[in-house]
Design a protein around this motif. Structure first.
Motif, PDB file in Angstrom:
ATOM      1  N   UNK A   1      38.159 -33.295  80.590  1.00 51.83           N
ATOM      2  CA  UNK A   1      38.837 -34.178  79.641  1.00 51.83           C
ATOM      3  C   UNK A   1      39.106 -35.544  80.276  1.00 51.83           C
ATOM      4  N   UNK A   2      39.555 -35.559  81.533  1.00 48.09           N
ATOM      5  CA  UNK A   2      39.811 -36.821  82.236  1.00 48.09           C
ATOM      6  C   UNK A   2      38.531 -37.635  82.387  1.00 48.09           C
ATOM      7  N   UNK A   3      37.434 -36.943  82.745  1.00 48.80           N
ATOM      8  CA  UNK A   3      36.152 -37.629  82.883  1.00 48.80           C
ATOM      9  C   UNK A   3      35.709 -38.230  81.563  1.00 48.80           C
ATOM     10  N   UNK A   4      35.846 -37.462  80.493  1.00 49.05           N
ATOM     11  CA  UNK A   4      35.454 -37.944  79.176  1.00 49.05           C
ATOM     12  C   UNK A   4      36.335 -39.125  78.753  1.00 49.05           C
TER      13      UNK A   4
ATOM     14  N   UNK B   1      35.273 -42.128  80.667  1.00 52.72           N
ATOM     15  CA  UNK B   1      34.013 -42.603  80.118  1.00 52.72           C
ATOM     16  C   UNK B   1      34.251 -43.428  78.857  1.00 52.72           C
ATOM     17  N   UNK B   2      35.097 -42.909  77.962  1.00 49.64           N
ATOM     18  CA  UNK B   2      35.380 -43.634  76.715  1.00 49.64           C
ATOM     19  C   UNK B   2      36.084 -44.963  76.993  1.00 49.64           C
TER      20      UNK B   2
ATOM     21  N   UNK C   1      35.917 -50.815  77.161  1.00 52.44           N
ATOM     22  CA  UNK C   1      36.073 -52.079  77.895  1.00 52.44           C
ATOM     23  C   UNK C   1      34.766 -52.859  77.925  1.00 52.44           C
ATOM     24  N   UNK C   2      33.649 -52.162  78.131  1.00 53.72           N
ATOM     25  CA  UNK C   2      32.345 -52.807  78.147  1.00 53.72           C
ATOM     26  C   UNK C   2      32.038 -53.419  76.777  1.00 53.72           C
TER      27      UNK C   2
END
Length: 187
Positions: free
Chosen positions: A4-7, A10-11, A16-17
């Motif tokens: 969940x933290x990785x996802x 990623x989001x 931000x991008x």
């Protein structure tokens, strides 16, 4: 929990991008954040002023009680009732301590109100800065993804290398200003 933290990371990175690539949307997000901060600050000022009024009322009530007990001290002394006069003096002293405590609380509240009003002023300044940046982005006519790919007879002059370089620098400088604005907002 790691997935969940990785996802989530990623989001956030993708968001931000995306915002970096679309400065007008980033500015809209900043404007919304500043609106929320302004509203929250206004509510806080209202709450603090309400608390200040309550403390003022308490202080006035305590002052009236002090006057009443002071009169009782004089009355007991005139009647040679030192036992009552001493008890009244102790009550008066306790009320004075309580009044001083409330006065100190009110002074702290006044300082908090000043600081919050100063923060409100800073938020207004930042809102104006963001609005100005947004206006600059809108008026600069920054080409969209589709606009960058089009060219045709309606263009008055062909884009030269110096025009493209100018456009790149303007975009870079605007991104730098946005980043500085975000840093100054503590983001």
């Amino acid at each position: 929990m790691g997935l969940f933290d990785d996802f989530s990371l990623f989001l956030e990175t993708r968001l931000e991008e995306f915002l970096r690539n679309n400065p007008q949307l980033e500015l809209q997000a900043l404007e919304e954040q500043l609106r929320e901060q302004a509203a929250e600050t206004s509510r806080l000022i209202t709450d603090l002023k309400t608390q200040e009024k309550q403390l003022q009322t308490e202080i006035l009530n305590i002052a009236q009680e002090i006057q009443r007990w002071h009169a009782r001290i004089e009355k007991a002394q005139a009647a040679a009732r030192q036992d009552l006069a001493q008890a009244a003096r102790e009550r008066e002293a306790a009320l004075l301590r309580q009044g001083n405590q409330r006065w100190g609380q009110m002074e702290v509240l006044k300082e908090q109100i000043k600081q919050t009003e100063a923060l409100q002023g800073q938020i207004r300044v930042r809102q104006e800065e963001v609005r100005a940046k947004a206006q600059t982005v809108r008026s600069s006519g920054e080409p969209t993804q589709a606009g960058q790919a089009t060219s045709g007879w309606y263009q008055s002059t062909p884009a030269t290398d110096s025009d493209l370089l100018e456009e790149k620098f303007q975009r870079w400088e605007m991104d730098e200003e946005l980043e500085e604005l975000k840093r100054s907002m503590g983001r």
